[in-house]
Design a protein around this motif. Structure first.
Motif, PDB file in Angstrom:
ATOM      1  N   ASN A  16      -6.329   3.847  -2.256  1.00 14.56           N
ATOM      2  CA  ASN A  16      -5.521   2.642  -2.038  1.00 14.56           C
ATOM      3  C   ASN A  16      -4.396   2.914  -1.024  1.00 14.56           C
ATOM      4  O   ASN A  16      -4.151   4.047  -0.639  1.00 14.56           O
ATOM      5  CB  ASN A  16      -4.939   2.154  -3.378  1.00 14.56           C
ATOM      6  CG  ASN A  16      -4.300   0.773  -3.254  1.00 14.56           C
ATOM      7  OD1 ASN A  16      -4.696  -0.047  -2.422  1.00 14.56           O
ATOM      8  ND2 ASN A  16      -3.291   0.508  -4.068  1.00 14.56           N
ATOM      9  N   LYS A  17      -3.750   1.858  -0.641  1.00 16.92           N
ATOM     10  CA  LYS A  17      -2.607   1.879   0.294  1.00 16.92           C
ATOM     11  C   LYS A  17      -3.012   2.379   1.682  1.00 16.92           C
ATOM     12  O   LYS A  17      -2.290   3.149   2.324  1.00 16.92           O
ATOM     13  CB  LYS A  17      -1.459   2.719  -0.291  1.00 16.92           C
ATOM     14  CG  LYS A  17      -1.020   2.224  -1.672  1.00 16.92           C
ATOM     15  CD  LYS A  17       0.235   2.874  -2.167  1.00 16.92           C
ATOM     16  CE  LYS A  17       0.551   2.438  -3.597  1.00 16.92           C
ATOM     17  NZ  LYS A  17       1.749   3.016  -4.152  1.00 16.92           N
ATOM     18  N   ASP A  19      -2.984   0.874   4.256  1.00 15.16           N
ATOM     19  CA  ASP A  19      -2.091   0.328   5.301  1.00 15.16           C
ATOM     20  C   ASP A  19      -0.949   1.285   5.633  1.00 15.16           C
ATOM     21  O   ASP A  19      -0.361   1.223   6.717  1.00 15.16           O
ATOM     22  CB  ASP A  19      -1.532  -1.032   4.853  1.00 15.16           C
ATOM     23  CG  ASP A  19      -0.786  -0.945   3.536  1.00 15.16           C
ATOM     24  OD1 ASP A  19       0.441  -1.112   3.500  1.00 15.16           O
ATOM     25  OD2 ASP A  19      -1.424  -0.674   2.502  1.00 15.16           O
ATOM     26  N   LEU A  20      -0.642   2.198   4.698  1.00 19.19           N
ATOM     27  CA  LEU A  20       0.457   3.146   4.933  1.00 19.19           C
ATOM     28  C   LEU A  20      -0.081   4.369   5.701  1.00 19.19           C
ATOM     29  O   LEU A  20      -0.178   5.487   5.179  1.00 19.19           O
ATOM     30  CB  LEU A  20       1.088   3.576   3.601  1.00 19.19           C
ATOM     31  CG  LEU A  20       1.687   2.447   2.752  1.00 19.19           C
ATOM     32  CD1 LEU A  20       2.240   2.988   1.437  1.00 19.19           C
ATOM     33  CD2 LEU A  20       2.795   1.720   3.518  1.00 19.19           C
ATOM     34  N   SER A  46      -6.544  -1.576   0.864  1.00 21.46           N
ATOM     35  CA  SER A  46      -5.124  -1.904   0.768  1.00 21.46           C
ATOM     36  C   SER A  46      -4.953  -3.192  -0.020  1.00 21.46           C
ATOM     37  O   SER A  46      -5.500  -4.234   0.359  1.00 21.46           O
ATOM     38  CB  SER A  46      -4.517  -2.078   2.169  1.00 21.46           C
ATOM     39  OG  SER A  46      -3.223  -2.664   2.046  1.00 21.46           O
ATOM     40  N   ALA A  47      -4.216  -3.090  -1.106  1.00 16.62           N
ATOM     41  CA  ALA A  47      -3.908  -4.286  -1.889  1.00 16.62           C
ATOM     42  C   ALA A  47      -2.959  -5.170  -1.095  1.00 16.62           C
ATOM     43  O   ALA A  47      -2.969  -6.401  -1.235  1.00 16.62           O
ATOM     44  CB  ALA A  47      -3.289  -3.892  -3.223  1.00 16.62           C
ATOM     45  N   ARG A  48      -2.156  -4.545  -0.254  1.00 19.04           N
ATOM     46  CA  ARG A  48      -1.178  -5.322   0.520  1.00 19.04           C
ATOM     47  C   ARG A  48      -1.851  -6.185   1.579  1.00 19.04           C
ATOM     48  O   ARG A  48      -1.515  -7.357   1.732  1.00 19.04           O
ATOM     49  CB  ARG A  48      -0.160  -4.378   1.172  1.00 19.04           C
ATOM     50  CG  ARG A  48       0.850  -5.130   2.037  1.00 19.04           C
ATOM     51  CD  ARG A  48       2.186  -4.475   2.064  1.00 19.04           C
ATOM     52  NE  ARG A  48       2.809  -4.427   0.739  1.00 19.04           N
ATOM     53  CZ  ARG A  48       3.872  -3.700   0.442  1.00 19.04           C
ATOM     54  NH1 ARG A  48       4.421  -2.941   1.365  1.00 19.04           N
ATOM     55  NH2 ARG A  48       4.363  -3.715  -0.768  1.00 19.04           N
TER      56      ARG A  48
HETATM   57  N1  GTP Z   1       1.797  -0.680   1.034  1.00 22.11           N
HETATM   58  C1  GTP Z   1       1.097  -0.838  -0.075  1.00 22.11           C
HETATM   59  N2  GTP Z   1       1.721  -0.863  -1.259  1.00 22.11           N
HETATM   60  C2  GTP Z   1       0.984  -1.027  -2.382  1.00 22.11           C
HETATM   61  C3  GTP Z   1      -0.420  -1.160  -2.353  1.00 22.11           C
HETATM   62  N3  GTP Z   1      -0.880  -1.275  -3.618  1.00 22.11           N
HETATM   63  C4  GTP Z   1       0.209  -1.247  -4.408  1.00 22.11           C
HETATM   64  N4  GTP Z   1       1.333  -1.089  -3.672  1.00 22.11           N
HETATM   65  C5  GTP Z   1       2.713  -1.009  -4.141  1.00 22.11           C
HETATM   66  O1  GTP Z   1       2.853   0.220  -4.846  1.00 22.11           O
HETATM   67  C6  GTP Z   1       3.755   0.043  -5.939  1.00 22.11           C
HETATM   68  C7  GTP Z   1       3.094   0.485  -7.228  1.00 22.11           C
HETATM   69  O2  GTP Z   1       2.025  -0.358  -7.479  1.00 22.11           O
HETATM   70  P1  GTP Z   1       1.312  -0.415  -8.875  1.00 22.11           P
HETATM   71  O3  GTP Z   1       0.280  -1.461  -8.803  1.00 22.11           O
HETATM   72  O4  GTP Z   1       2.360  -0.532  -9.927  1.00 22.11           O
HETATM   73  O5  GTP Z   1       0.545   0.969  -8.928  1.00 22.11           O
HETATM   74  P2  GTP Z   1       0.789   2.257  -9.843  1.00 22.11           P
HETATM   75  O6  GTP Z   1      -0.537   2.913  -9.995  1.00 22.11           O
HETATM   76  O7  GTP Z   1       1.512   1.875 -11.088  1.00 22.11           O
HETATM   77  O8  GTP Z   1       1.729   3.142  -8.934  1.00 22.11           O
HETATM   78  P3  GTP Z   1       1.404   4.123  -7.737  1.00 22.11           P
HETATM   79  O9  GTP Z   1       1.811   5.483  -8.216  1.00 22.11           O
HETATM   80  O10 GTP Z   1       2.278   3.686  -6.595  1.00 22.11           O
HETATM   81  O11 GTP Z   1      -0.047   4.052  -7.391  1.00 22.11           O
HETATM   82  C8  GTP Z   1       4.158  -1.429  -5.933  1.00 22.11           C
HETATM   83  O12 GTP Z   1       5.396  -1.534  -5.260  1.00 22.11           O
HETATM   84  C9  GTP Z   1       3.068  -2.097  -5.121  1.00 22.11           C
HETATM   85  O13 GTP Z   1       3.510  -3.233  -4.444  1.00 22.11           O
HETATM   86  C10 GTP Z   1      -1.063  -1.131  -1.069  1.00 22.11           C
HETATM   87  O14 GTP Z   1      -2.289  -1.209  -0.905  1.00 22.11           O
HETATM   88  N5  GTP Z   1      -0.258  -0.961   0.025  1.00 22.11           N
END
Ligand code: GTP
Length: 94
Positions: A16-17, A19-20, A46-48
């Motif tokens: 995931n992510k 985009d970063l 990317s969820a974003r």
């Molecule tokens: N840039 C970006 N941010 C994302 C993405 N997916 C989730 N986030 C951000 O990452 C943060 C944590 O997201 P969660 O859905 O709570 O994921 P988590 O598994 O609890 O936490 P992580 O350790 O970040 O994976 C939030 O601020 C989301 O908005 C993505 O694809 N891109």
């Protein structure tokens, strides 16, 4: 891992992510290698930006459908099945 469970469980690996770009921690090749060893697909999403979200769910649904079809085929091929079907007593509600 799928081999260890002995069950057909839909499986994909998703990084995931995507985009970063500047914060990448896992190389694409590393994810692909792990997916090949597990016999599944690898996606970077990317969820974003909604990148690759639909293909991931389509992949899982395809696997579920394939597993259903395989299970049906196995059931049809089971010789004990026909015998069992004749033995089933049905209840009639009057
Ligand atoms: N840039 C970006 N941010 C994302 C993405 N997916 C989730 N986030 C951000 O990452 C943060 C944590 O997201 P969660 O859905 O709570 O994921 P988590 O598994 O609890 O936490 P992580 O350790 O970040 O994976 C939030 O601020 C989301 O908005 C993505 O694809 N891109």
């Amino acid at each position: 891992m799928p081999q260890e469970t002995g069950q057909r469980i839909p499986l994909v690996i998703v990084g995931n992510k995507s985009d970063l770009i500047d914060e990448r921690e896992i190389e694409t090749s590393e994810g692909e290698k792990l997916a090949a060893s597990w016999g599944c697909s690898y996606y970077e999403a990317s969820a974003r930006t909604s990148t690759n979200i639909t293909p991931i769910f389509e992949d899982i649904v395809r696997q579920l459908r394939r597993n259903d079809a395989l299970r049906r085929e196995e059931r049809e091929r089971d010789p004990a099945r026909k015998k069992r079907r004749h033995m089933v007593k049905k209840c009639v509600v009057l």
